[in-house]
Design an enzyme around this catalytic site. Structure first.
Site, PDB file in Angstrom:
ATOM      1  N   SER A  93      -2.233   1.749  -1.964  1.00 37.98           N
ATOM      2  CA  SER A  93      -2.990   0.633  -2.537  1.00 37.98           C
ATOM      3  C   SER A  93      -4.222   0.259  -1.723  1.00 37.98           C
ATOM      4  O   SER A  93      -5.146   1.042  -1.602  1.00 37.98           O
ATOM      5  CB  SER A  93      -2.045  -0.551  -2.705  1.00 37.98           C
ATOM      6  OG  SER A  93      -2.668  -1.606  -3.372  1.00 37.98           O
ATOM      7  N   ASP A 231      -9.442  -1.950  -5.701  1.00 36.16           N
ATOM      8  CA  ASP A 231      -8.777  -1.518  -4.474  1.00 36.16           C
ATOM      9  C   ASP A 231      -8.543  -0.003  -4.549  1.00 36.16           C
ATOM     10  O   ASP A 231      -8.935   0.642  -5.534  1.00 36.16           O
ATOM     11  CB  ASP A 231      -7.487  -2.316  -4.231  1.00 36.16           C
ATOM     12  CG  ASP A 231      -6.361  -1.909  -5.162  1.00 36.16           C
ATOM     13  OD1 ASP A 231      -6.657  -1.404  -6.261  1.00 36.16           O
ATOM     14  OD2 ASP A 231      -5.186  -2.086  -4.792  1.00 36.16           O
ATOM     15  N   ASP A 233      -6.236   2.054  -5.288  1.00 39.34           N
ATOM     16  CA  ASP A 233      -5.552   2.702  -6.414  1.00 39.34           C
ATOM     17  C   ASP A 233      -5.850   2.037  -7.755  1.00 39.34           C
ATOM     18  O   ASP A 233      -5.263   2.408  -8.775  1.00 39.34           O
ATOM     19  CB  ASP A 233      -4.048   2.758  -6.167  1.00 39.34           C
ATOM     20  CG  ASP A 233      -3.415   1.379  -6.120  1.00 39.34           C
ATOM     21  OD1 ASP A 233      -4.080   0.436  -5.663  1.00 39.34           O
ATOM     22  OD2 ASP A 233      -2.268   1.237  -6.571  1.00 39.34           O
ATOM     23  N   ASP A 235      -5.291  -1.000  -9.138  1.00 37.81           N
ATOM     24  CA  ASP A 235      -4.521  -2.016  -9.868  1.00 37.81           C
ATOM     25  C   ASP A 235      -5.075  -3.420  -9.606  1.00 37.81           C
ATOM     26  O   ASP A 235      -4.717  -4.374 -10.282  1.00 37.81           O
ATOM     27  CB  ASP A 235      -3.007  -1.930  -9.598  1.00 37.81           C
ATOM     28  CG  ASP A 235      -2.651  -2.091  -8.142  1.00 37.81           C
ATOM     29  OD1 ASP A 235      -3.569  -2.104  -7.291  1.00 37.81           O
ATOM     30  OD2 ASP A 235      -1.441  -2.191  -7.838  1.00 37.81           O
TER      31      ASP A 235
HETATM   32 MG    MG Z   1      -3.294  -1.594  -5.360  1.00 40.68          MG
END
Ligand code: MG
Length: 459
Positions: A93, A231, A233, A235
């Site tokens: 993340s 961010d 990744d 999400d």
């Molecule tokens: Mg994330």
């Protein structure tokens, strides 16, 4: 082993290929002859972990479909859409580049909850893997299904205005997909940090006031309508307004929740216990209901499902749109926000200006990993005494007291030896007053606990 965001650690210290093989075998033991999708973010260690996971899955007879570099919400969406039995995302993340992690998703695209993660952990610990005979090994396929995700986002809205946006994927998993989506929506797109790079040379994979200073400058210099950053990744999303100002996470979340409720003509929305009380102010002023959950997007997703709520999110920029799927989705959130601005005929700064700005103060108190839970459990009584006119007490996550002009939350960190103390007040003065009292209460309980362990004679 697993936390609220799956398994996470520093590569080759906490998280080794050996462990990843065992995670693959444990999941394979549960799934059997089923099908698992695997994707990763842009981290340097991504392919290494992916290959280890795949080896473990194949050894248990699982059919594996590798989707390459994808944002986490895309993997979660595709897992549900293409009816895989589970999805595996290799990502840490927003953590620094030396970290990586493994997050598991269910058939319906929701992250594995504590119970399911525990089951995987138990199999890893016991070593009771169900390996298959050589002729029954699973097969591996490689493919690109990202277009299905792109289509889902494009179908969810239409923009009338030619928005000028500056997109900043931060060299993470949204690098190719996000600029493409905004172009297809008819926006005028400028993009920075779009070369996928696991060393994150452009900025930290965590979008915040500090890391987005360069983006803010670009937005201002170009006179763009909005800056959008994800961010590592994808999400989470953070925004820069048309004046080059970093948009407060809590206030934009509250403004968007109110917007969704106006459209749905009521209903419930969910957020965690740490979110600003501006969320209630906005939602309740239009007759909506707020559900407060534990900190962690999987808890918000669970609440959305359980109560049929129309929207949910956390003030780190993780917004969940249950109409589409149950994983926080930065790309979908940012496109839907543009649509909201268009519908309300407002600029981003105007949209957020309607939300009251309160003062939040956060303090972390160092504390042993065992003691932190005891202190949080014991502090409730003393907090109630310190704030005799409190309105409500909640133990959803730690202890949270709602007060007339603010609130206080004492909770144990899920990952570090810390007690997290958060207070909010209608003014900075009020917030400081609440913090002083709350801090005194926590310290008194901690001292009591210390003297107890001195007297117990255990040495
Ligand atoms: Mg994330």
């Amino acid at each position: 082993m697993f936390g609220t965001s799956g398994l996470r650690g520093i590569i080759n210290a906490d998280l080794t290929p050996n462990l990843a093989v065992r995670v693959g075998m444990a999941l394979g033991t549960v799934i059997g002859t089923g099908k698992v999708f695997v994707a990763r973010d842009t981290r340097a260690s991504g392919l290494m972990l992916e290959n280890a996971l795949v080896a473990g899955l194949v050894a248990c007879g699982v059919e594996v479909y590798c989707l390459g570099v994808l944002p986490t919400p895309a993997l979660a969406y595709l897992t549900g859409r293409l009816r895989a039995d589970a999805g595996l995302m290799v990502t840490a993340s927003h953590n620094p580049p030396q970290y990586n992690g493994i997050k598991i998703f269910e058939k319906d695209g929701m992250a594995y909850d504590e119970e399911r993660q525990k089951k995987i952990e138990k199999i890893i610990e016991s070593g009771g893997f169900r390996l298959v005979e050589w002729r029954n090994l699973g097969r591996v396929e490689y493919g690109d299904e990202s277009q299905l995700y792109v289509d889902m986002v494009l179908k969810s809205l239409r923009l009338g205005k030619r928005w000028q946006v500056v997109v900043d994927p931060g060299c993470g998993a949204t690098s190719h997909i996000a600029p493409e989506i905004f172009k297809k929506l008819g926006c005028e797109v400028k993009a920075v940090n779009v070369q996928p790079d696991g060393f994150f040379p452009g900025r930290s994979p965590e979008p915040n006031t500090e890391s987005l200073k360069p983006l803010a400058k670009v937005v201002k210099e170009l006179g763009a309508d909005v800056g959008i950053a994800y961010d590592g990744d994808g999400d989470r999303v953070a925004f820069i307004d048309e004046n080059g100002g970093f948009v407060d996470f809590d206030r934009v979340l509250a403004a968007y929740a109110a917007h969704v409720l106006k459209r749905s003509k009521g209903g419930a929305v969910a957020t965690n216990v740490e979110t600003s009380m501006c969320f209630e102010k906005m939602v309740e002023s239009i007759g909506g209901k707020v559900i407060r959950t534990k900190v962690g997007d999987v808890y918000v997703a669970e609440a959305l499902k359980k109560f049929g709520a129309v929207f949910g999110g956390e003030p780190c920029g993780a917004w969940i749109h249950p109409k589409h799927h149950y994983c926080p989705d930065g790309i979908l959130s940012s496109t839907l926000l543009l649509k909201a601005l268009e519908d309300e005929g407002k600029s981003l700064s105007e949209f957020v200006a309607e939300v009251p700005a309160y003062s939040v103060i956060r303090r972390n108190i160092r504390c042993g990993n065992e003691a932190k839970y005891v202190i949080v459990e014991r502090v409730r009584g003393l907090l109630e005494e310190s704030f005799p006119d409190y309105k409500e007490v909640s133990t959803v996550d730690g202890v949270r007291l709602s007060l007339k002009d603010g609130w206080v939350l004492v909770r144990a960190s899920g990952t570090e030896p810390l007690i997290r103390l958060t207070v909010e007040g209608e003014s900075l003065k009020t917030a400081k007053r609440i913090m002083d009292k709350a801090l005194a209460a926590v310290k008194r309980v901690a001292e009591g606990l210390e003297s107890e362990s001195c007297c117990s004679g255990s040495g």
